[in-house]
Write a protein that holds these residues in place. Structure first.
Motif: not given
Ligand code: GLU
Ligand code: ASP
Length: 525
Positions: A85, A269-272, A274-278, A281
């Protein structure tokens, strides 16, 4: 000899007279040179920019030197993030600083002019560092980082553009001007890392951040007092005057572009993917945005920028330089990320019984720059006098090869570290030496090349784009260090190896392409 006497009696008093603010009567006795006053053959304005940028870089590199350590610190009041992080945030911050150069250049071109942009940019940077100096938890800290990034975006590209403007004739004198300016950058960085690094690591993190604010304040004073006298009208004009240049006719395409960016991110994001909540990401999303912005900007300016054939070829060359620079900075800027962690954990810091603050390793870069800048400057003159051609593309290629070598050393150093011993500082020092030499083949050369090759009406924007390359590099450097958490140490050598392969490979390719690229530069040296 005459030149030195002249310098001493004529120019020095004028220069220092301004510094100590002689009263007017005193100024009247000092004989003024007839043309623009110069110092060591360069306009005095260059030195105003030199000192302003010196203080600004003090604040930037000083703070950056301890940023990652602060983010992952769990015992001295740091934010206590894990390495992945922390490194992602380091990447996002350093990348944003440079990415915001693009709107910063645009604001100067179309709204404020460069001088005002530098002034307001500096004020915002100082405010940001003041916020960072307040120990009030992550929320305020991230706000401070955002503010510093915005201010730097406004200041950084524009100060370099004015350096370029001081030498309308181009040529070797302009290169020399940029080299001197680059020394100012590194002088600031050297003092900044020493002071902020020491205060942050030994006294308290927030004292370090506070010192950065004071430095920026000194930069602003320098710029305000000396700039009025020695910068003339440079940077006061808004250069983009037509609608096309101001982009006012293209609001719809800009909106469409922003829509496209958002669409791409949502799909990822939807396709997984990337995870922009991290934080990592988010950093990857930012990488995607930077690549899209850079490619679209180049395509836009080539297709709809109203360029003639020569200008188009030059802009195409700039695109290749852009890619090379992004790759170079991805390796170079690991100073504050993976190499900083390596210095902190795996390097013997004992210097005759005194434990050197690990952030001081980052001082090697500016120290080598200051030492070797004059050497390389003389090398360019030596080669030019002998009519030996060392083109800009060939210099870029050399720089990537040197970067590759630097990381070959890190492969060995990290293998040694894995065997459980603290590695000798000699390894890291040689790594710094090689990539810093590489930096001297690329960075001042690239700055100058961008200012010469860019069509005049797009100068600030393309200067901004040069920094977008740096931005991408910084982001990659941050993401890369994310792999450095304690669980992954076994991967260290192979990670360093991948940087070495990439740099050596691209360097060789560029060497092969050097000739055609030089032709496309259309006579610009
Ligand atoms: N380290 C230099 C600076 O901060 C170079 C950055 C760049 O050209 O990308 O100005
Ligand atoms: N060499 C960098 C630049 O020229 C400074 C640094 O990383 O300390 O600005």
């Amino acid at each position: 000899m005459r030149v030195y006497l002249q310098l001493f009696f004529r120019y020095l008093p004028t220069f220092f007279g301004k510094l100590v603010n002689f009263p007017n009567e005193m100024e009247a006795i000092i004989e003024k040179p007839q043309n623009t006053p110069t110092f060591f053959g360069h306009p005095i304005g260059l030195f105003v920019l030199f000192f302003t940028e010196m203080w600004e870089r003090f604040s930037y590199y000083g703070m950056r030197a301890i940023l990652l350590l602060f983010l992952i610190d769990k015992v001295r009041g740091g934010l206590g993030l894990n390495e992945t992080e922390g490194a992602a945030i380091y990447g996002i911050y350093t990348a944003s600083v440079y990415l915001l150069s693009l709107p910063g250049g645009w604001i100067a071109d179309t709204l404020l002019g460069q001088r005002k942009s530098i002034w307001y940019g500096g004020l915002i940077i100082m405010l940001g560092h003041i916020i960072l100096a307040i120990p009030a938890g992550p929320g305020l800290f991230y706000t401070g980082l955002c503010v510093v990034a915005m201010g730097t975006g406004l200041l950084k590209p524009n100060i370099s553009s004015i350096v370029g403007e001081l030498y309308p004739e181009g040529g070797a004198r302009k290169d020399a001007g940029f080299s001197i300016f680059y020394m100012g950058i590194n002088l600031g960085s050297l003092i900044g890392i020493s002071v902020v690094g020491y205060l942050g690591q030994r006294v308290g993190w927030h004292y370090g951040f506070g010192a950065a604010a004071v430095a920026m304040g000194l930069g602003l004073i320098t710029f305000q007092i000396l700039g009025q006298r020695y910068l003339g009208d440079h940077g006061k004009q808004v250069t983009a005057t037509t609608e096309v240049e101001q982009g006012s006719g293209s609001n719809r395409s800009l909106l469409a572009f922003v829509g496209l960016l958002i669409g791409v991110l949502l799909i990822l994001q939807w396709s997984g993917v990337l995870d922009m909540t991290t934080a990592p990401g988010l950093a990857q999303a930012m990488g995607t945005i930077i690549c899209l912005i850079a490619v679209s900007y180049f395509v836009y300016i080539l297709v709809a920028g109203g360029l003639d054939a020569v200008e188009k070829k030059r802009v195409a060359v700039l695109f290749v330089f852009f890619m090379a620079s992004a790759l170079f900075w991805a390796g170079n800027e690991q100073q504050g990320s993976s190499l900083q962690i390596f210095a902190d954990r795996y390097t013997d810091l004992n210097f005759f019984g005194w434990m050197v603050p690990s952030s001081w390793f980052q001082n090697l870069n500016p120290a080598f720059i200051l030492t070797f800048s004059p050497v390389l400057a003389s090398l360019w003159v030596f080669l030019a006098n002998r009519k030996i051609d060392f083109s800009v593309p060939a210099k870029f290629a050399t720089s990537l090869l040197l970067l590759g070598l630097a990381y070959v050393i890190m492969v060995f150093a990290s293998r040694l570290a894995l065997s459980g011993v603290k590695t000798s500082p000699v390894y890291l020092s040689f790594t710094y030496l090689f990539f810093t030499l590489g930096e001297l083949f690329l960075s001042p050369v690239g700055l100058s090349a961008f200012s010469k090759l860019a069509p005049r009406r797009y100068t600030s924007q393309l200067m901004g784009l040069w920094f977008v390359g740096t931005s991408l590099g910084n982001l990659i450097a941050g993401l890369f260090a994310g792999g450095f958490d304690e669980k992954n140490v076994q991967q260290m050598p192979s990670m360093f190896q991948s940087v070495a392969y990439f740099s050596l490979g691209f360097g060789l390719l560029l060497m092969l392409l050097a000739r055609p690229l030089k032709k496309w530069m259309g006579g610009v040296q």
